[in-house]
Design a protein around this motif. Structure first.
Motif, PDB file in Angstrom:
ATOM      1  N   ARG A  64      61.117 -88.352 -38.614  1.00  0.00           N
ATOM      2  CA  ARG A  64      61.481 -89.101 -39.833  1.00  0.00           C
ATOM      3  C   ARG A  64      60.952 -88.348 -41.052  1.00  0.00           C
ATOM      4  N   MET A  89      70.935 -97.260 -43.650  1.00  0.00           N
ATOM      5  CA  MET A  89      70.351 -97.950 -42.505  1.00  0.00           C
ATOM      6  C   MET A  89      69.195 -97.209 -41.827  1.00  0.00           C
ATOM      7  N   ARG A  90      68.535 -96.296 -42.512  1.00  0.00           N
ATOM      8  CA  ARG A  90      67.374 -95.637 -41.925  1.00  0.00           C
ATOM      9  C   ARG A  90      66.112 -96.122 -42.636  1.00  0.00           C
ATOM     10  N   ILE A  91      65.108 -96.471 -41.893  1.00  0.00           N
ATOM     11  CA  ILE A  91      63.841 -96.877 -42.503  1.00  0.00           C
ATOM     12  C   ILE A  91      63.189 -95.635 -43.099  1.00  0.00           C
ATOM     13  N   LEU A  92      62.689 -95.737 -44.312  1.00  0.00           N
ATOM     14  CA  LEU A  92      62.067 -94.600 -45.010  1.00  0.00           C
ATOM     15  C   LEU A  92      60.562 -94.608 -44.771  1.00  0.00           C
ATOM     16  N   ASN A 106      67.033-101.536 -53.313  1.00  0.00           N
ATOM     17  CA  ASN A 106      67.811-101.865 -52.121  1.00  0.00           C
ATOM     18  C   ASN A 106      68.439-103.240 -52.308  1.00  0.00           C
ATOM     19  N   VAL A 139      62.086-101.042 -53.227  1.00  0.00           N
ATOM     20  CA  VAL A 139      61.741-100.762 -51.836  1.00  0.00           C
ATOM     21  C   VAL A 139      60.233-100.543 -51.717  1.00  0.00           C
ATOM     22  N   ALA A 140      59.620-101.301 -50.804  1.00  0.00           N
ATOM     23  CA  ALA A 140      58.196-101.124 -50.495  1.00  0.00           C
ATOM     24  C   ALA A 140      58.121-100.568 -49.070  1.00  0.00           C
ATOM     25  N   GLU A 141      56.951-100.099 -48.668  1.00  0.00           N
ATOM     26  CA  GLU A 141      56.826 -99.565 -47.316  1.00  0.00           C
ATOM     27  C   GLU A 141      57.214-100.619 -46.288  1.00  0.00           C
ATOM     28  N   VAL A 143      59.352-103.332 -44.786  1.00  0.00           N
ATOM     29  CA  VAL A 143      60.803-103.508 -44.911  1.00  0.00           C
ATOM     30  C   VAL A 143      61.151-104.871 -45.515  1.00  0.00           C
ATOM     31  N   ASP A 144      62.061-104.852 -46.500  1.00  0.00           N
ATOM     32  CA  ASP A 144      62.586-106.071 -47.145  1.00  0.00           C
ATOM     33  C   ASP A 144      61.481-106.919 -47.775  1.00  0.00           C
TER      34      ASP A 144
HETATM   35  N1  LIG Z   1      60.192 -98.332 -46.037  1.00  0.00           N
HETATM   36  C1  LIG Z   1      61.374 -98.960 -46.220  1.00  0.00           C
HETATM   37  N2  LIG Z   1      62.523 -98.329 -45.886  1.00  0.00           N
HETATM   38  C2  LIG Z   1      63.718 -98.969 -46.023  1.00  0.00           C
HETATM   39  C3  LIG Z   1      64.905 -98.325 -45.661  1.00  0.00           C
HETATM   40  C4  LIG Z   1      66.125 -98.970 -45.732  1.00  0.00           C
HETATM   41  C5  LIG Z   1      66.186-100.272 -46.228  1.00  0.00           C
HETATM   42  C6  LIG Z   1      67.522-100.957 -46.277  1.00  0.00           C
HETATM   43  N3  LIG Z   1      67.515-102.086 -45.374  1.00  0.00           N
HETATM   44  C7  LIG Z   1      67.290-101.951 -44.002  1.00  0.00           C
HETATM   45  C8  LIG Z   1      66.562-102.945 -43.340  1.00  0.00           C
HETATM   46  C9  LIG Z   1      66.330-102.859 -41.963  1.00  0.00           C
HETATM   47  C10 LIG Z   1      66.820-101.783 -41.252  1.00  0.00           C
HETATM   48  C11 LIG Z   1      66.571-101.698 -39.761  1.00  0.00           C
HETATM   49  O1  LIG Z   1      65.694-102.370 -39.226  1.00  0.00           O
HETATM   50  N4  LIG Z   1      67.397-100.854 -39.076  1.00  0.00           N
HETATM   51  C12 LIG Z   1      67.243-100.662 -37.660  1.00  0.00           C
HETATM   52  C13 LIG Z   1      66.281 -99.512 -37.443  1.00  0.00           C
HETATM   53  C14 LIG Z   1      66.865 -98.219 -38.009  1.00  0.00           C
HETATM   54  C15 LIG Z   1      65.844 -97.077 -37.939  1.00  0.00           C
HETATM   55  O2  LIG Z   1      65.298 -96.855 -36.836  1.00  0.00           O
HETATM   56  O3  LIG Z   1      65.565 -96.462 -39.028  1.00  0.00           O
HETATM   57  C16 LIG Z   1      67.561-100.782 -41.893  1.00  0.00           C
HETATM   58  C17 LIG Z   1      67.788-100.862 -43.276  1.00  0.00           C
HETATM   59  C18 LIG Z   1      65.021-100.938 -46.626  1.00  0.00           C
HETATM   60  C19 LIG Z   1      63.770-100.282 -46.526  1.00  0.00           C
HETATM   61  C20 LIG Z   1      62.527-100.914 -46.898  1.00  0.00           C
HETATM   62  O4  LIG Z   1      62.501-102.091 -47.374  1.00  0.00           O
HETATM   63  N5  LIG Z   1      61.359-100.228 -46.727  1.00  0.00           N
END
Ligand SMILES: Nc1nc2ccc(CNc3ccc(C(=O)NCCCC(=O)O)cc3)cc2c(=O)[nH]1
Length: 203
Positions: A64, A89-92, A106, A139-141, A143-144
């Protein structure tokens, strides 16, 4: 403000942002669209609008950190100042989010903090709520969980299916995301060091 939009698919929210940035009054200029998947419709929408595109295919990276690092390099190459995740759709990683803190927006298809994660629309239907909606947040570390910029409420109808509700929420998203883009790109709204949103007051 030089804006990048990150996508993974059709990019319906991307289209709404493109149209918003085209308005003469807009403070935003979309300078690049980045997709983690090749050949998606969002890339065609960007090209049709004369916007440069890049594909950073996450399948080609061993970690990643390397994937996010490549995205970061593209953002620096284009002098990007604000990043919109439009169906990305990738977690950052935390490192990336920290570097771009306050510059990452986001859109999520529920009234956060309710119904975090994937299939938020289905969660709302199953919970039996009569009002749901969408949220644009920094966007915070976690998710959501980032600070909220704009929300729009959407009624749940007795006849609703996941698809009919998702369509109605998507129409709200196409208003909320452009509105949030303008607020942040114009400097009206910004993220404070303490993680809260602040609105510029004239007084
Ligand atoms: N750290 C951080 N990064 C994000 C990246 C995308 C999104 C968009 N919304 C997302 C919220 C959830 C997912 C998720 O759970 N996808 C399945 C796992 C995919 C993977 O393995 O990467 C993806 C996008 C939001 C965030 C966030 O709130 N914080």
């Amino acid at each position: 403000t030089r804006v990048a939009v990150l996508i993974s698919g059709t990019g319906t929210n991307l289209q709404a942002l493109i149209e918003q940035a085209k308005r003469p009054s807009s403070a935003a200029e979309i300078v690049v669209v980045i997709s983690n998947r090749p050949g998606v419709q969002g890339l065609k929408r960007a090209s049709l609008a004369g916007i440069q595109t890049r594909v950073v295919d996450h399948k080609l990276y061993g970690s990643r950190a390397e994937f996010d690092g490549t995205i970061d390099g593209v953002l620096e190459e284009f002098g990007v100042e604000l990043v919109c995740l439009a169906g990305f759709m990738r977690i950052l990683t935390g490192t990336f989010v920290k570097k771009w803190n306050g510059k990452l927006l986001n859109i999520h298809p529920s009234l956060l903090p309710s119904f975090k994660g994937v299939n938020a629309q289905k969660q709302a239907l199953q919970a039996g709520v009569r009002v749901t909606g969408c949220t644009v947040h920094f966007v915070a570390e976690e998710v959501d969980a980032g600070a909220i910029v704009v929300q729009e409420a959407v009624s749940v109808l007795g006849s609703d299916t996941e698809d009919s509700l998702s369509d109605r929420i998507r129409e709200a998203e196409h208003r909320a995301f452009p509105a949030a883009l303008e607020l942040v790109a114009s400097g009206t709204v910004r993220l404070k060091e303490d993680g809260h949103v602040t609105w510029k007051s004239n007084s």
